[in-house]
Enzyme design. Structure first.
Site, PDB file in Angstrom:
ATOM      1  N   GLY A 169       0.815  -1.211   0.000  1.00  0.00           N
ATOM      2  CA  GLY A 169       0.000   0.000   0.000  1.00  0.00           C
ATOM      3  C   GLY A 169       0.847   1.258   0.000  1.00  0.00           C
ATOM      4  N   GLY A 170       0.622   2.110   1.003  1.00  0.00           N
ATOM      5  CA  GLY A 170       1.397   3.330   1.131  1.00  0.00           C
ATOM      6  C   GLY A 170       2.873   3.051   1.332  1.00  0.00           C
ATOM      7  N   GLY A 212      14.816   9.831 -36.098  1.00  0.00           N
ATOM      8  CA  GLY A 212      14.402  10.572 -34.914  1.00  0.00           C
ATOM      9  C   GLY A 212      15.261  10.286 -33.709  1.00  0.00           C
ATOM     10  N   ALA A 213      15.886   9.099 -33.679  1.00  0.00           N
ATOM     11  CA  ALA A 213      16.758   8.768 -32.549  1.00  0.00           C
ATOM     12  C   ALA A 213      17.999   9.640 -32.535  1.00  0.00           C
ATOM     13  CB  ALA A 213      17.141   7.294 -32.602  1.00  0.00           C
TER      14      ALA A 213
END
Length: 472
Positions: free
Chosen positions: A145-146, A375-376
């Site tokens: 959980g937390g 694009g790399a």
């Protein structure tokens, strides 16, 4: 370390012993929260299941805490939260790092909303310290959980091999989904080192504390270059070019190249098990802490994809927040194509890496080793994206794509009409590579600052970083 402590198995360290191992000998001072827990019906021990402290690491201030899994399962109640919040407040005022040893069953059910509110206060304080002081979480047991969310908000997460963390435990999973899993199958170190939740895995508590000390040394205030004459040379003094095959499709381990540049040939790899086609690591160059990002041809040919883009973006942002210069080694054929990557959001995650580099204000140096396509090439800290220096090795290839696929597009009709298409493709590919992909072409147009011999990489990078001291 005392003889009694050294004789005990590392997995049995108490909260106090964990803090003592972390801090310089004799420097630990306990921050107590002696309150009465109305809901537990007994006086709180060690701050209601947690021990807070202040000490020194390599002579510099540190704040820390360790949860006690033997007290109510390490669950967090209101008084427990008060101690952690106090540690975080003091760290913020002192601008000092925070290290937390986490082992918690989550919010204490007996205290209900008050326990949930305690986690909210911790989350808020943790976020307020982001980018101001380094925060490290060491998971020493089961955290739920937390107890899992809280570490995830910090800068670095270290898990011991026997630890585990998850939002909902095996019992809830069994009830809700009918799925029978163990704590390690659900959220063990092997799971989280592969999904990027944890950055490092250590064998035990002692090794985890020592790793945290090593990690903090890279973020020491005022850390800078030493005299080049006093900086440890690379481990073997070898030419990094010896490790990189000339053929673009031959694989190698880019970490060997990094070791040729780093002081003493040493690197601390971050998130080594996640998105292994991109290496992120901390090194020193002439004593100066530097963050390194490198395509890893050993995995997926060094291609960029959704996971590696996310990994790289997080690392760039972290280094930028704490003022570490960035060194980028490029050897990539581009972004991974295909429906799976598009469905995984490669556009979105690729954009986060572009954004991280473009936004960074720390000194940035790029070295293109063998190839940088499409694009790399832009994404991996190109000059137009704001790199201060971009170097390339003399035989690197830089362009929209490799020569063979490029002529397949540009010369499609000519290839279809050729009596020997394979020979024609080979000839046209050689011509395209010579006129378009050679690094001299990119250098003549200002996209590359300098062509450097592989053997000169360490010296040229060191000089570039030296020239950028105080440039931020």
């Amino acid at each position: 370390m005392s003889l009694a402590l050294a004789a005990r198995p590392a997995v049995e360290l108490s909260p106090l012993e964990r803090l003592e191992v972390l801090c310089d000998p004799g420097s630990l001072r306990i921050i107590r929260s002696e309150v009465r827990s109305l809901h537990m019906g007994e006086k709180a021990r060690s701050g209601d299941g947690v021990l807070g402290g202040a000490g020194l690491v390599d002579g510099r201030p540190l704040f820390c805490y360790a949860q006690d899994a033997s007290f109510a399962g390490g669950s967090l109640g209101e008084a427990h939260a008060d101690t952690i919040v106090r540690v975080l407040e003091l760290a913020g005022r002192a601008r000092a790092p925070v290290v937390g040893f986490v082992s918690s069953g989550g919010a204490r059910m007996q205290e209900g909303v008050a326990a949930l509110g305690g986690y909210g206060r911790i989350f808020r304080r943790t976020v307020a310290l982001a980018g101001r002081v380094p925060q490290i979480s060491i998971i020493t047991g089961v955290s739920a959980g937390g107890g899992a969310y809280s570490p995830a908000l910090t800068d670095w997460v270290v898990m011991t091999q026997e630890s585990s963390m998850f939002l909902t435990g095996p019992g809830v999973v069994r009830e809700a989904l009918g799925e029978d899993v163990s704590t390690h199958e659900l959220g063990g170190a092997r799971v989280h080192q592969r999904n990027g939740v944890c950055h490092f895995v250590a064998p035990n508590d002692v090794d985890a504390a020592h790793l945290a000390r090593d990690l903090l040394s890279y973020f020491r205030p005022g850390a800078g270059a030493t005299s080049g004459a006093h900086a440890p040379p690379p481990a073997d003094g070898r030419d990094p070019g010896d490790y990189v095959p000339a053929l673009a499709r031959r694989v190698y381990d880019v970490r060997d190249v990094i070791r040729c540049v780093a002081d003493g040939g040493e690197l601390l790899e971050v998130s080594a098990g996640w998105a292994r086609n991109l290496v992120t690591a901390l090194v020193r160059i002439e004593g100066r802490p530097v963050g390194v990002i490198a395509n890893q041809p050993r995995h997926l040919g060094g291609v960029l994809d959704a996971a590696s883009s996310q990994k790289g973006a997080r690392f760039v942002q972290k280094c930028d927040a704490f003022g570490l210069p960035l060194l980028v080694f490029v050897d990539t054929p581009g972004f991974m194509p295909g429906t799976r990557q598009e469905s995984a959001g490669v556009i979105r995650f690729g954009a986060t890496l572009v954004h991280a580099f473009a936004e960074a204000t720390v000194p940035r140096v790029t070295v293109i080793l063998r190839k940088a396509f499409g694009g790399a090439f832009i994404t991996m800290n190109s000059k137009d994206l704001g790199a201060d220096y971009v170097f390339a090795w003399p035989h690197a290839e830089i362009g929209v794509m490799g020569s063979r696929p490029a002529v397949g597009v540009i010369n499609r009709r000519e290839l279809a009409a050729a009596p020997d298409p394979d020979a024609a493709r080979e000839r046209l590919a050689d011509e395209y590579a010579h006129t378009q992909l050679r690094p001299q072409v990119a250098a003549s147009r200002g996209y590359i600052d300098e062509l450097i011999a592989p053997a000169d990489t360490r010296g040229r990078v060191a000089t570039a970083l030296r020239s950028l001291d105080g440039a931020r």
